[in-house]
Design a protein around this motif. Structure first.
Motif, PDB file in Angstrom:
ATOM      1  N   ASP A   1       0.160  73.225 -17.088  1.00  0.00           N
ATOM      2  CA  ASP A   1       1.012  72.537 -16.063  1.00  0.00           C
ATOM      3  C   ASP A   1       1.960  71.878 -16.667  1.00  0.00           C
ATOM      4  OD1 ASP A   1      -0.932  73.694 -14.414  1.00  0.00           O
ATOM      5  OD2 ASP A   1      -2.234  71.928 -13.802  1.00  0.00           O
TER       6      ASP A   1
ATOM      7  N   GLU B   1       5.009  74.099 -17.585  1.00  0.00           N
ATOM      8  CA  GLU B   1       5.782  74.731 -16.391  1.00  0.00           C
ATOM      9  C   GLU B   1       6.544  73.539 -15.659  1.00  0.00           C
ATOM     10  OE1 GLU B   1       3.840  78.048 -14.156  1.00  0.00           O
ATOM     11  OE2 GLU B   1       2.243  76.849 -14.344  1.00  0.00           O
TER      12      GLU B   1
ATOM     13  N   VAL C   1       7.505  82.441 -16.282  1.00  0.00           N
ATOM     14  CA  VAL C   1       6.040  82.075 -16.983  1.00  0.00           C
ATOM     15  C   VAL C   1       5.272  83.365 -17.229  1.00  0.00           C
ATOM     16  CG1 VAL C   1       4.259  80.655 -17.037  1.00  0.00           C
ATOM     17  CG2 VAL C   1       6.542  79.578 -16.516  1.00  0.00           C
TER      18      VAL C   1
ATOM     19  N   ASP D   1       1.589  83.638 -17.612  1.00  0.00           N
ATOM     20  CA  ASP D   1       0.365  82.944 -17.634  1.00  0.00           C
ATOM     21  C   ASP D   1      -0.840  83.464 -18.224  1.00  0.00           C
ATOM     22  OD1 ASP D   1      -1.682  81.253 -16.764  1.00  0.00           O
ATOM     23  OD2 ASP D   1      -1.111  81.102 -14.619  1.00  0.00           O
TER      24      ASP D   1
END
Length: 251
Positions: free
Chosen positions: A74, A77, A91, A93
């Motif tokens: 988090d 990002e 991104v 993930d």
């Protein structure tokens, strides 16, 4: 029999439009600084390591970056959304499972596309020499003879690096072998490379290292190295930060 490589760089060669930025590692060697932030956000010389990487990508003309995330994803990002300008960011993930370097590239394969692409580790820092290092790689890339072109630095100039080197090169810059156990190798991988999507094939399930792709390219004579002409720093531990900043302050 391997095809002779074009040794003459093309200064007009286009820089790869896409870069894969490896930012998913746990940063264990950088503890305790990584207890509350991911390693790419550790600051060196007043700037996050990740921002140093994006400065180099932007300067070279890279248009888009795929960034893999896992540990404290988090925070990464949010940083990418708020701080990175001038480059389109996507991104990849890996929150559910850390895929390592090779597995991370495989997971992002559909985002990468079909053209040669850059791969850049987010935990190293380099200063360009007389020529922009990424542009220098692009000028040296020969798609007819290469599947991998790694930016290397001589072991003697690998600041903060505690290893024994990684690769041996022949006179044409071809990587002819990896370092053997207990022996030194003259060149260290900087964490910057161009790869062809051709190498992304026949991968194992789960996490694995980019070494799989490199070894295949070495065996077929399609792995090459280019020697970096500027400064390079392995910023893997808290102690390396101070040493790096001292050298940079000295110019």
């Amino acid at each position: 029999m391997t095809r002779p490589v074009n040794l003459r760089p093309d200064p007009g060669a286009p820089v790869p439009k896409t870069a894969m930025v490896m930012a998913a590692g746990l940063g264990k060697r950088m503890r305790p600084l990584t207890a509350t932030r991911p390693k790419p956000l550790v600051e060196v010389a007043g700037k996050a390591l990740l921002d140093h990487v994006f400065d180099r990508l932007r300067s070279a003309g890279v248009e888009r970056a795929i960034v893999n995330v896992h540990y404290l994803a988090d925070a990464l990002e949010a940083h990418l959304a708020n701080r990175v300008k001038g480059i389109a960011v996507t991104v990849s993930d890996e929150r559910g499972r850390l895929m390592e370097t090779g597995g991370g590239i495989v997971q992002a394969r559909d985002l990468i596309g079909d053209d040669p692409f850059l791969v850049v580790n987010s935990d190293n820092l380099w200063v360009d020499g007389p020529t922009d290092a990424i542009r220098m790689l692009a000028a040296r890339w020969d798609d007819a003879t290469m599947d991998a072109l790694l930016l290397l630095v001589p072991l003697a100039r690998a600041h903060n690096h505690g290893g024994q080197g990684d690769f041996h090169l022949d006179a044409q810059g071809r990587i002819v072998k990896r370092r053997q156990s207990g022996r030194l190798a003259p060149f260290v991988y900087t964490g910057v490379q161009i790869l062809s999507p051709r190498v992304i094939r026949d991968w194992p399930d789960g996490p694995f290292s980019t070494n799989l792709f490199w070894n295949r390219a070495i065996e077929t004579g399609r792995a090459y190295g280019l020697v970096h002409q500027g400064l390079w720093f392995d910023v893997g531990t808290p102690a390396a930060i101070g040493r790096t900043q001292a050298i940079l302050a000295d110019g």
